[in-house]
Scaffold this active site. Structure first.
Site, PDB file in Angstrom:
ATOM      1  N   GLN A  19      70.841  24.522  52.020  1.00  0.00           N
ATOM      2  CA  GLN A  19      71.669  25.428  51.229  1.00  0.00           C
ATOM      3  C   GLN A  19      73.152  25.365  51.588  1.00  0.00           C
ATOM      4  O   GLN A  19      73.988  25.760  50.783  1.00  0.00           O
ATOM      5  CB  GLN A  19      71.148  26.869  51.363  1.00  0.00           C
ATOM      6  CG  GLN A  19      69.750  27.025  50.790  1.00  0.00           C
ATOM      7  CD  GLN A  19      69.252  28.447  50.849  1.00  0.00           C
ATOM      8  OE1 GLN A  19      68.662  28.871  51.828  1.00  0.00           O
ATOM      9  NE2 GLN A  19      69.509  29.227  49.811  1.00  0.00           N
ATOM     10  N   GLU A 165      59.453  31.823  55.385  1.00  0.00           N
ATOM     11  CA  GLU A 165      58.832  32.309  54.133  1.00  0.00           C
ATOM     12  C   GLU A 165      57.750  31.386  53.604  1.00  0.00           C
ATOM     13  O   GLU A 165      57.877  30.792  52.524  1.00  0.00           O
ATOM     14  CB  GLU A 165      59.902  32.520  53.054  1.00  0.00           C
ATOM     15  CG  GLU A 165      60.907  33.593  53.399  1.00  0.00           C
ATOM     16  CD  GLU A 165      61.767  34.006  52.210  1.00  0.00           C
ATOM     17  OE1 GLU A 165      61.703  33.339  51.165  1.00  0.00           O
ATOM     18  OE2 GLU A 165      62.493  35.002  52.342  1.00  0.00           O
ATOM     19  N   GLU A 351      66.140  38.044  57.681  1.00  0.00           N
ATOM     20  CA  GLU A 351      66.992  37.982  56.486  1.00  0.00           C
ATOM     21  C   GLU A 351      66.942  39.315  55.762  1.00  0.00           C
ATOM     22  O   GLU A 351      65.873  39.891  55.585  1.00  0.00           O
ATOM     23  CB  GLU A 351      66.508  36.924  55.473  1.00  0.00           C
ATOM     24  CG  GLU A 351      66.793  35.506  55.839  1.00  0.00           C
ATOM     25  CD  GLU A 351      66.294  34.523  54.785  1.00  0.00           C
ATOM     26  OE1 GLU A 351      66.246  34.881  53.591  1.00  0.00           O
ATOM     27  OE2 GLU A 351      65.947  33.401  55.187  1.00  0.00           O
TER      28      GLU A 351
HETATM   29  S1  NCW Z   1      64.532  32.840  46.957  1.00  0.00           S
HETATM   30  C1  NCW Z   1      64.321  33.719  48.312  1.00  0.00           C
HETATM   31  N1  NCW Z   1      65.313  33.757  49.252  1.00  0.00           N
HETATM   32  C2  NCW Z   1      66.686  33.514  49.063  1.00  0.00           C
HETATM   33  C3  NCW Z   1      67.016  32.144  49.629  1.00  0.00           C
HETATM   34  O1  NCW Z   1      68.366  31.876  49.568  1.00  0.00           O
HETATM   35  C4  NCW Z   1      66.567  31.976  51.081  1.00  0.00           C
HETATM   36  O2  NCW Z   1      66.563  30.622  51.433  1.00  0.00           O
HETATM   37  C5  NCW Z   1      65.194  32.571  51.263  1.00  0.00           C
HETATM   38  O3  NCW Z   1      64.842  32.596  52.627  1.00  0.00           O
HETATM   39  C6  NCW Z   1      67.251  34.610  49.851  1.00  0.00           C
HETATM   40  O4  NCW Z   1      66.277  34.734  50.902  1.00  0.00           O
HETATM   41  C7  NCW Z   1      65.130  33.959  50.623  1.00  0.00           C
HETATM   42  N2  NCW Z   1      63.228  34.432  48.468  1.00  0.00           N
HETATM   43  C8  NCW Z   1      62.182  34.527  47.515  1.00  0.00           C
HETATM   44  C9  NCW Z   1      61.956  35.944  47.114  1.00  0.00           C
HETATM   45  C10 NCW Z   1      60.659  36.150  46.440  1.00  0.00           C
HETATM   46  C11 NCW Z   1      60.550  35.582  45.055  1.00  0.00           C
HETATM   47  C12 NCW Z   1      59.236  35.905  44.449  1.00  0.00           C
HETATM   48  C13 NCW Z   1      59.078  35.282  43.095  1.00  0.00           C
HETATM   49  C14 NCW Z   1      57.713  35.519  42.488  1.00  0.00           C
HETATM   50  C15 NCW Z   1      57.394  34.603  41.335  1.00  0.00           C
END
Ligand code: NCW
Length: 445
Positions: A19, A165, A351
């Protein structure tokens, strides 16, 4: 009201390699699944990719100087696996490794604790060509990669995080196909989940058996689930969603089992077939801390027409520009849920933060929305601590604006604004406010 934090509370910021680093072909980096995915038409906003990003690879000293200026105590970054091996497996790329040695050295020189994530979604494409996480062969490659990083930096990194994640990259990447590698296959998803868990457990075992002095854990994206109504059907639906998104990833690691709801589902049979005798013991090798990424809650309603008989109900009211509901009390509820169900393991918010439509005005960004978001979440965390939760630190996402995966560069999460044309860094008002919070170690409401 004054909310005072413990003197050792670890205030930090977080980023991830793909990123921010850019320099996609510098010093022998090989392509990752995100290079492939983002360069395939239709996958990301306007075809945005991480080729240049914030050019942190060449500007890390400038970035660390900013961290220092703000008084940040811990910096969570991730290591790019495609920089470490020329073949993604065993052929070491010294130049790539040197970047992380230099980064860690610079952090330590500035008295900032390095927190390193081994996997924040940028798998070498060459491994995806052999099936990626759904092929069990990957486990030994990951453990080898981890061992190289431990040899180089084992005692210098304060906290090691195996994965970022798991639910997000596995469901979005293997089931919904909206993140790399863009697959939509339930069977492959279940195999990938189990292989990731094994890779995590084997890595923790290796780290512990090698007697490194610092800590190792994992970061999960967790959301508390609220039933839409008091009706039993909705309560069960909320529990099912909790099993899918939270317990599917918490239970194997902290309890050595998969949730009953998953195993008793027809597709749970695939999982039962894959699990071998000692697997759950390996997966649940004790970790030192759990990292939690919290962004929002889920409100769940029973619905006969849906595949899994429920759906998530979007809420009215305040949202960030990701469309995520702003729900600070969910953090307090989530932290208590972990304490009640998984014991008092040390916790870190690895985070939390928000994307807003920041406007550059006369060289300044008055991001009052972000300040209000963070303030309310810090207070919620403090309330949880007062209720007995073992929360030891908080890393804001993100230190700087960055490549927000499929959403491209338009979603800005940073405390620092990036001018993507010039790569200039500009501290937003939120960065200055956070700096003051760290200095005071309290928040006033
Ligand atoms: S997309 C996401 N993020 C963002 C990203 O920039 C980072 O790398 C991640 O660790 C900000 O923090 C995390 N997380 C996903 C959120 C859940 C999405 C659920 C969608 C369901 C279809």
């Amino acid at each position: 009201m004054k909310y005072q934090f413990d003197k050792d509370f670890l205030w930090g910021v977080a980023t991830a390699s793909y990123q921010i680093e850019g320099a996609y072909d510098q010093d022998g980096r090989i392509p990752s699944i995100w290079d492939t995915f983002s360069k395939t038409p239709g996958n990301t906003y306007m075809g945005h990719n991480g080729d240049e990003a914030c050019d942190h690879y060449n500007k890390f000293k400038e970035d660390i100087a900013l961290l220092k200026k703000l008084g940040i105590k811990a910096y969570r970054f991730s290591i790019s696996w495609p920089r470490i091996f020329k073949d993604g497996k065993y052929k070491l790329n010294e130049k790539g490794l040197k970047f992380y040695k230099d980064l860690v050295e610079e952090l330590k020189k500035n008295d900032i604790k390095p927190i390193a994530t081994l996997y924040h979604w940028d798998l070498p494409q060459i491994l995806q060509d052999e099936g990626g996480w759904s092929n069990p062969e990957i486990i030994k490659y990951f453990v080898h990669y981890a061992s190289v990083m431990f040899n180089a930096l084992g005692d210098d990194v304060e906290q090691w995080i195996t994965f970022n994640e798991t639910s997000v990259f596995l469901y979005l990447g293997y089931l919904y196909g909206i993140h790399a590698p863009g697959i939509k296959n339930l069977d492959l998803t279940l195999k990938a989940i189990h292989n990731v868990h094994l890779a995590h457990g084997e890595t923790v075992k290796l780290f512990k058996n090698s007697n490194y002095k610092n800590q190792i854990g994992i970061t999960l994206n967790l959301s508390p689930n609220y039933p839409y109504s008091v009706e039993e059907k909705d309560i069960i639906a909320a529990k099912t969603n909790d099993a899918f998104w939270n317990r599917m990833f918490l239970d194997p690691i902290l309890k050595g089992s998969y949730p009953e709801e998953i195993l008793n589902n027809p597709f749970g049979n695939t999982l039962k077939e894959i699990i071998k005798d000692d697997d759950m013991e390996i997966i649940s090798h004790p970790i030192d801390f759990l990292g939690i990424n919290y962004y929002s809650r889920s409100v769940i309603k029973h619905d006969e027409n849906e595949t899994f008989k429920y759906k998530s109900i979007p809420q009215d009211g305040e949202k960030t520009s990701m469309g995520w509901e702003v729900y600070p009390d969910g953090l307090r509820v989530l932290l208590n849920y972990i304490k009640e169900n998984y014991g008092n393991i040390p916790l870190y918010i690895t985070e939390n933060g928000a994307a807003y439509e920041d406007k550059l005005e006369n060289g300044k960004i008055h991001d009052i929305d972000r300040i209000n978001y963070l303030k309310r979440h810090f207070i919620s965390a403090k309330k949880a601590i007062d209720e007995g939760v073992n929360l030891k630190g908080y890393y804001v996402w993100s230190f700087m604006d960055n490549y927000e995966w499929a959403e491209g560069y338009v979603k800005r999460f940073g405390l620092t604004y990036i001018d993507y044309e010039t790569k200039q860094r500009i501290l937003k008002d939120s960065a200055k406010w956070y700096s003051q919070v760290i200095k005071n170690n309290f928040i006033e409401e």
